[in-house]
Design a protein around this motif. Structure first.
Motif, mmCIF file in Angstrom:
data_model
loop_
_atom_site.group_PDB
_atom_site.id
_atom_site.type_symbol
_atom_site.label_atom_id
_atom_site.label_comp_id
_atom_site.label_asym_id
_atom_site.label_seq_id
_atom_site.Cartn_x
_atom_site.Cartn_y
_atom_site.Cartn_z
ATOM 1 N N TYR A 25 0.965 -1.419 -0.268
ATOM 2 C CA TYR A 25 0.179 0.009 -0.029
ATOM 3 C C TYR A 25 0.948 1.129 -0.343
ATOM 4 C CZ TYR A 25 -4.085 -3.344 1.094
ATOM 5 O OH TYR A 25 -4.810 -3.975 1.704
ATOM 6 N N MET A 27 0.448 4.341 1.734
ATOM 7 C CA MET A 27 -0.577 5.678 2.256
ATOM 8 C C MET A 27 -0.093 6.481 2.850
ATOM 9 S SD MET A 27 -2.587 4.570 5.193
ATOM 10 C CE MET A 27 -2.559 3.278 5.562
ATOM 11 N N GLN A 28 -1.034 7.554 2.446
ATOM 12 C CA GLN A 28 -0.313 9.022 2.351
ATOM 13 C C GLN A 28 -1.802 9.145 3.719
ATOM 14 O OE1 GLN A 28 -1.778 10.551 -1.402
ATOM 15 N NE2 GLN A 28 0.859 10.141 -1.885
ATOM 16 N N PHE A 29 -1.629 10.848 3.767
ATOM 17 C CA PHE A 29 -1.968 11.472 5.588
ATOM 18 C C PHE A 29 -2.291 13.066 5.139
ATOM 19 C CE2 PHE A 29 0.350 7.760 6.635
ATOM 20 C CZ PHE A 29 -0.178 7.801 8.495
ATOM 21 N N SER A 51 -10.873 0.670 1.510
ATOM 22 C CA SER A 51 -9.703 0.541 1.952
ATOM 23 C C SER A 51 -9.251 1.109 3.626
ATOM 24 C CB SER A 51 -8.979 2.219 1.434
ATOM 25 O OG SER A 51 -9.826 2.898 1.347
ATOM 26 N N THR A 54 -6.954 4.655 9.137
ATOM 27 C CA THR A 54 -5.926 5.113 10.564
ATOM 28 C C THR A 54 -6.802 6.355 10.534
ATOM 29 O OG1 THR A 54 -4.571 4.776 11.704
ATOM 30 C CG2 THR A 54 -4.002 5.163 9.389
ATOM 31 N N GLY A 70 -4.225 8.794 7.720
ATOM 32 C CA GLY A 70 -4.048 8.458 6.492
ATOM 33 C C GLY A 70 -5.048 6.761 5.590
ATOM 34 N N ALA A 71 -4.608 7.000 4.203
ATOM 35 C CA ALA A 71 -5.806 5.456 4.106
ATOM 36 C C ALA A 71 -4.653 6.282 2.839
ATOM 37 C CB ALA A 71 -6.668 6.801 3.358
ATOM 38 N N THR A 72 -5.121 4.740 1.786
ATOM 39 C CA THR A 72 -4.211 4.468 0.610
ATOM 40 C C THR A 72 -5.567 5.519 -0.247
ATOM 41 O OG1 THR A 72 -5.731 2.943 0.341
ATOM 42 C CG2 THR A 72 -3.776 2.288 1.216
ATOM 43 N N ARG A 77 -9.616 9.649 2.679
ATOM 44 C CA ARG A 77 -9.113 10.719 3.585
ATOM 45 C C ARG A 77 -9.495 12.120 3.801
ATOM 46 N NH1 ARG A 77 -4.630 8.842 0.893
ATOM 47 N NH2 ARG A 77 -4.152 10.694 -1.085
#
Length: 186
Positions: A25, A27-29, A51, A54, A70-72, A77
């Motif tokens: 993945y 993951m970006q925030f 997806s 977090t 954060g999510a893919t 997000r």
């Protein structure tokens, strides 16, 4: 003989794919104010999510509270639910109702505790006091000319409901066209 080096892939059905990424993945925030943590684990760790999502709550005396979501998937997000929750807790919601037409105006006299609106030159004055005072948390303000009503409150649903009720009350009722008028005989 194979392909010539000058040929292009116009006739190929599949377009070239991205190179293989061994990481599962990416993951970006996104950064939100600290009040977003009030959504809690019930929102961020739901079972029906497509997806993984977090959040991290950072508490810092210098920069203040921040929440990193954060999510893919970028849509997860940057969801409206998170934005609306942050707006409700920090600044609230506002709706504007524009009164158009000749002689149309709303007045809120300071000395009297009544709220009035007139919907035309020869129209009767409508008392909208009960609508305005129905929800005490929502402030209703009028411009100096009386052609703009501004409703401001803490919750999007409550502001929208009051604005809808006021708009239905203030919209002039349409008259059925009978064909009779200044130039018509009948």
């Amino acid at each position: 003989m194979g392909r010539k080096p000058t040929e292009i892939n116009v006739r190929e059905v599949e377009l070239p794919k991205e190179p293989y990424n061994p990481r599962p993945y990416l993951m970006q925030f996104r950064k939100y104010p600290g009040v977003v943590c009030g959504l809690g684990a019930e929102y961020f760790y739901r079972d029906e999510q497509r997806s993984p999502l977090t959040y991290y709550h950072n508490r810092s005396p210098k920069t203040g509270d921040t929440v990193l979501v954060g999510a893919t998937d970028p849509r997860a997000r940057e969801a409206r639910t998170i934005d609306n929750y942050a707006k409700e807790r920090t600044r609230g919601f506002a709706v504007q109702i524009i009164l158009e037409g000749r002689g149309t105006a709303a007045k809120f006299p300071v000395k009297q505790h009544c709220r009035q609106a007139r919907l035309g030159v020869g129209a009767k004055v409508i008392d909208i006091t009960e609508y305005v005072k129905r929800d005490p948390d929502i402030q209703v303000n009028v411009s100096k000319k009386g052609d703009l009503l501004v409703l401001h409150g803490p919750n999007k649903a409550r502001v929208g409901t009051l604005a809808y009720r006021l708009l239905k009350k203030l919209q002039p009722r349409l008259q059925v066209y009978t064909g009779k008028g200044a130039g018509n005989e009948g």
